[in-house]
Design a protein around this motif. Structure first.
Motif, PDB file in Angstrom:
ATOM      1  N   ALA A   3       0.830  -1.201   0.000  1.00 62.22           N
ATOM      2  CA  ALA A   3       0.000   0.000   0.000  1.00 62.22           C
ATOM      3  C   ALA A   3       0.865   1.251   0.000  1.00 62.22           C
ATOM      4  N   GLY A   4       0.362   2.310  -0.619  1.00 56.16           N
ATOM      5  CA  GLY A   4       1.058   3.586  -0.629  1.00 56.16           C
ATOM      6  C   GLY A   4       0.086   4.721  -0.875  1.00 56.16           C
ATOM      7  N   VAL A   5       0.624   5.941  -0.902  1.00 60.86           N
ATOM      8  CA  VAL A   5      -0.180   7.144  -1.135  1.00 60.86           C
ATOM      9  C   VAL A   5       0.567   8.035  -2.114  1.00 60.86           C
ATOM     10  N   VAL A  30       5.287   5.595  -1.340  1.00 59.19           N
ATOM     11  CA  VAL A  30       4.655   6.720  -2.023  1.00 59.19           C
ATOM     12  C   VAL A  30       4.842   6.656  -3.533  1.00 59.19           C
ATOM     13  N   GLU A  31       3.971   7.408  -4.201  1.00 60.34           N
ATOM     14  CA  GLU A  31       4.192   7.815  -5.585  1.00 60.34           C
ATOM     15  C   GLU A  31       4.435   9.314  -5.567  1.00 60.34           C
ATOM     16  N   LEU A  62       6.704   7.422 -10.295  1.00 62.42           N
ATOM     17  CA  LEU A  62       6.737   8.860 -10.533  1.00 62.42           C
ATOM     18  C   LEU A  62       5.747   9.199 -11.621  1.00 62.42           C
ATOM     19  N   HIS A  63       5.019  10.289 -11.408  1.00 62.16           N
ATOM     20  CA  HIS A  63       4.012  10.772 -12.357  1.00 62.16           C
ATOM     21  C   HIS A  63       4.473  12.127 -12.892  1.00 62.16           C
ATOM     22  N   PRO A  64       4.547  12.323 -14.206  1.00 59.61           N
ATOM     23  CA  PRO A  64       5.058  13.578 -14.766  1.00 59.61           C
ATOM     24  C   PRO A  64       4.000  14.667 -14.858  1.00 59.61           C
ATOM     25  N   TYR A  65       4.422  15.915 -14.666  1.00 61.31           N
ATOM     26  CA  TYR A  65       3.511  17.047 -14.838  1.00 61.31           C
ATOM     27  C   TYR A  65       3.192  17.298 -16.305  1.00 61.31           C
ATOM     28  N   SER A  66       4.033  16.783 -17.189  1.00 60.87           N
ATOM     29  CA  SER A  66       3.937  17.088 -18.621  1.00 60.87           C
ATOM     30  C   SER A  66       2.958  16.198 -19.373  1.00 60.87           C
ATOM     31  N   CYS A  67       2.201  15.356 -18.663  1.00 64.59           N
ATOM     32  CA  CYS A  67       1.298  14.438 -19.362  1.00 64.59           C
ATOM     33  C   CYS A  67       0.293  15.134 -20.295  1.00 64.59           C
ATOM     34  N   PRO A  68      -0.220  16.357 -19.992  1.00 68.01           N
ATOM     35  CA  PRO A  68      -1.129  16.988 -20.959  1.00 68.01           C
ATOM     36  C   PRO A  68      -0.468  17.317 -22.302  1.00 68.01           C
ATOM     37  N   MET A  69       0.862  17.378 -22.324  1.00 61.86           N
ATOM     38  CA  MET A  69       1.568  17.696 -23.565  1.00 61.86           C
ATOM     39  C   MET A  69       1.959  16.460 -24.361  1.00 61.86           C
TER      40      MET A  69
END
Length: 267
Positions: A3-5, A30-31, A62-69
């Protein structure tokens, strides 16, 4: 399973503060959601790593901030832009190597931009290959507004990419896309390497654990059977909970459910 958050739960709180808040409250997995370019600087990422070490927290993804691009960066016909995007995404992979993260979350193309599955997978595979150079697994998330929201498309990815087709299963995104999380899990099996979990029901599609009607215990039981090495990350929006204590309580609830699923699976 573990489990993580996700730090995304506390957005728009600054990333380093979000990570500290989770860690100091005993959340040990975490992620990390990177929110802007400056958060990829080596000195900044090293600071995050110091927090992880101090509180004995592991980072899985890790989740990128740039996904909308990503539709423009990876799925246009302008090849030079693709090459530049691959170079830029190496910055995420470098950060992940510092943090010890293994799973990179990818949104991909919008479902309003019509391209063939073959073209999509050709471009996706370029990023997969680049990730492998860093020991990183690039995983496609089933985002409802993206091509990947469809189970039939994800099946196409498996057909075209074989073992290189890895997925993040997001339960709220499945609801939004009119898909069934159980069907996705039972179809894709161990191609699913990571989970974003929330409850859902009459009150919404992204609820705290136990606030909806999603059979999470059964879901985790199937996950234990089909892909037991996944991390199960609580991912809520800031409007879906009151404070950090809610995240901690949800985290422990998921931990207990995972333990029960593992115990049942061992019988």
């Amino acid at each position: 399973m573990k489990a993580g958050v996700s730090t995304a739960c506390l957005y728009p709180r600054l990333l380093e503060e979000s990570l500290y808040d989770l860690a100091v409250n005993g959340i040990d997995h975490v992620e990390i959601f990177v929110n802007t370019d400056s958060e990829l600087k080596k000195s900044y990422v090293s600071g995050l790593m110091q927090t992880l070490k101090r509180f004995e927290v592991t980072c899985r993804s890790l989740h990128p901030y740039s996904c909308p691009m990503e539709p423009m960066m990876f799925f246009s016909v302008y090849e030079r832009r693709v090459a530049d995007a691959l170079e830029y995404y190496k910055r995420y992979f470098n950060a992940m190597n510092i943090l010890g993260a293994e799973i990179f979350v990818f949104h991909g193309n919008k479902n309003t931009m019509q391209i063939s599955s073959e073209f999509y997978c050709e471009r996706f595979h370029k990023l997969v290959s680049t990730g492998k150079e860093f020991g990183i697994t690039v995983a496609q998330e089933n985002v409802s507004r993206c091509t990947s929201g469809s189970l039939s498309f994800m099946k196409d990815m498996v057909r075209l990419l074989g073992d290189d087709a890895k997925f993040v299963l997001d339960t709220k995104q499945a609801v939004r896309a009119g898909e069934n999380s159980f069907n996705i899990l039972r179809t894709l099996k161990n191609h699913i390497v990571h989970v974003h979990l929330s409850d859902n029901g009459e009150l919404g599609d992204c609820l705290q654990i136990g606030r909806g009607r999603f059979n999470i215990k059964q879901f985790l039981g199937v996950l234990e059977k089909e892909s037991p090495d996944c991390s199960v990350m609580l991912e809520l929006y800031r409007s879906n909970f009151d404070g950090i204590s809610d995240l901690v309580n949800n985290f422990h609830t998921i931990e207990n459910m995972i333990a029960a699923a593992q115990k049942s699976g061992a019988k």
